[in-house]
Scaffold this motif. Structure first.
Motif, PDB file in Angstrom:
ATOM      1  N   UNK A 139       0.671  -1.286  -0.215  1.00 56.71           N
ATOM      2  CA  UNK A 139       0.263  -0.051  -0.027  1.00 56.71           C
ATOM      3  C   UNK A 139       1.024   1.320   0.330  1.00 56.71           C
ATOM      4  N   UNK A 140       1.965   1.270   1.565  1.00 55.94           N
ATOM      5  CA  UNK A 140       2.645   2.201   0.835  1.00 55.94           C
ATOM      6  C   UNK A 140       3.747   2.326  -0.668  1.00 55.94           C
ATOM      7  N   UNK A 141       3.739   1.552  -1.111  1.00 59.79           N
ATOM      8  CA  UNK A 141       4.546   1.751  -1.981  1.00 59.79           C
ATOM      9  C   UNK A 141       3.673   2.277  -3.812  1.00 59.79           C
ATOM     10  N   UNK A 142       2.765   1.537  -3.552  1.00 55.03           N
ATOM     11  CA  UNK A 142       1.551   2.288  -4.634  1.00 55.03           C
ATOM     12  C   UNK A 142       1.004   3.283  -4.668  1.00 55.03           C
ATOM     13  N   UNK A 143       0.780   3.987  -2.972  1.00 55.82           N
ATOM     14  CA  UNK A 143       0.124   4.877  -2.725  1.00 55.82           C
ATOM     15  C   UNK A 143       1.408   6.621  -3.567  1.00 55.82           C
ATOM     16  N   UNK A 144       2.316   5.667  -3.403  1.00 54.40           N
ATOM     17  CA  UNK A 144       3.442   6.940  -4.024  1.00 54.40           C
ATOM     18  C   UNK A 144       2.695   7.478  -5.137  1.00 54.40           C
ATOM     19  N   UNK A 145       3.155   6.271  -6.229  1.00 51.71           N
ATOM     20  CA  UNK A 145       2.830   6.477  -7.412  1.00 51.71           C
ATOM     21  C   UNK A 145       1.155   7.181  -7.535  1.00 51.71           C
ATOM     22  N   UNK A 146       0.385   6.468  -6.392  1.00 45.16           N
ATOM     23  CA  UNK A 146      -1.101   7.291  -7.140  1.00 45.16           C
ATOM     24  C   UNK A 146      -0.893   8.463  -6.673  1.00 45.16           C
ATOM     25  N   UNK A 176       0.790  10.636  -8.995  1.00 42.30           N
ATOM     26  CA  UNK A 176      -0.524  10.131 -10.065  1.00 42.30           C
ATOM     27  C   UNK A 176      -1.208  11.345 -10.316  1.00 42.30           C
ATOM     28  N   UNK A 177      -2.747  11.736  -9.055  1.00 48.37           N
ATOM     29  CA  UNK A 177      -2.858  11.956  -8.576  1.00 48.37           C
ATOM     30  C   UNK A 177      -2.591  14.161  -8.378  1.00 48.37           C
ATOM     31  N   UNK A 178      -1.733  14.707  -8.619  1.00 44.57           N
ATOM     32  CA  UNK A 178      -0.849  15.883  -7.858  1.00 44.57           C
ATOM     33  C   UNK A 178      -0.449  16.247  -8.938  1.00 44.57           C
ATOM     34  N   UNK A 179      -0.931  15.001 -10.659  1.00 46.44           N
ATOM     35  CA  UNK A 179      -0.813  16.289 -11.916  1.00 46.44           C
ATOM     36  C   UNK A 179      -2.613  16.473 -12.051  1.00 46.44           C
ATOM     37  N   UNK A 180      -3.451  16.067 -11.718  1.00 49.08           N
ATOM     38  CA  UNK A 180      -4.677  16.820 -10.912  1.00 49.08           C
ATOM     39  C   UNK A 180      -5.674  16.079 -11.967  1.00 49.08           C
ATOM     40  N   UNK A 181      -5.622  15.236 -12.805  1.00 51.90           N
ATOM     41  CA  UNK A 181      -6.969  14.804 -13.797  1.00 51.90           C
ATOM     42  C   UNK A 181      -7.863  13.799 -12.924  1.00 51.90           C
ATOM     43  N   UNK A 182      -9.189  14.550 -13.292  1.00 51.18           N
ATOM     44  CA  UNK A 182     -10.433  13.996 -13.125  1.00 51.18           C
ATOM     45  C   UNK A 182     -10.585  13.302 -12.793  1.00 51.18           C
ATOM     46  N   UNK A 183     -10.163  11.594 -13.420  1.00 47.72           N
ATOM     47  CA  UNK A 183     -10.539  10.362 -13.602  1.00 47.72           C
ATOM     48  C   UNK A 183     -10.021   9.832 -11.674  1.00 47.72           C
ATOM     49  N   UNK A 184      -8.260  10.847 -11.285  1.00 48.60           N
ATOM     50  CA  UNK A 184      -8.136  10.079 -10.358  1.00 48.60           C
ATOM     51  C   UNK A 184      -9.071  10.690  -9.069  1.00 48.60           C
TER      52      UNK A 184
END
Length: 169
Positions: free
Chosen positions: A98-105, A108-116
């Motif tokens: 989870x911690x490893x996946x959370x970093x990537x998540x 990607x969410x910082x890029x601000x796309x609506x899908x995330x």
């Protein structure tokens, strides 16, 4: 119970998912295709998937990536006739995944796309998820054992994550 939302409708739905999952487990046990040693872990898994579908999808994707990487390494070792080591990723804790996946998540969410943002809104409190994963001590092996009997996993979330990831690449 402290991890479950207090909404009575949600608790009723969770109860029905648990009953359905228990039915699937019992049927698979009769067919000798499944063996459960810890029913509490099964209940915790159902709550985990129900309460945090988006982040669990990230965890599953990340663990599947580890499995693919291990298969590639295994193939390389077999082709080079080197003695192979056991698959150590199966003993890895889901909290670490989870911690490893959370970093990537998060990246990607910082890029601000609506899908995330839309997918992120599906989940409960992230801090509670961390506590939950630490308390129940799931491993990748536990996850792969329980996935075949999981009735409440929304596979469209995984597809949406993969689609968004491929658009970003």
């Amino acid at each position: 119970m402290p991890y479950v939302k207090g909404n009575p409708r949600y608790i009723r739905d969770l109860y029905f998912v648990l009953r359905m999952t228990a039915g699937v487990v019992e049927y698979r046990m009769k067919l000798h295709k499944f063996d459960i040693k810890d029913w509490d872990k099964l209940v915790a898994w159902v709550v985990l998937v129900q309460q945090w579908p988006y982040r669990v999808s990230w965890i599953v994707l990340h663990a599947e990536d580890l499995e693919l990487k291990a298969a590639v390494k295994k193939r390389e070792k077999l082709s080079s006739c080197v003695e192979q080591a056991p698959d150590d990723y199966m003993d890895k804790k889901l909290h670490a995944i989870f911690k490893s996946a959370q970093e990537k998540q998060t990246e990607l969410e910082k890029k601000g796309e609506e899908t995330w943002k839309r997918l992120n809104s599906l989940d409960g409190d992230t801090e509670l998820l961390e506590l939950f994963l630490q308390e129940f001590d799931f491993t990748v092996q536990d996850m792969f054992d329980l996935l075949p009997v999981t009735t409440n996993m929304d596979t469209s979330i995984k597809r949406a994550i993969n689609s968004a990831l491929s658009q970003q690449a």
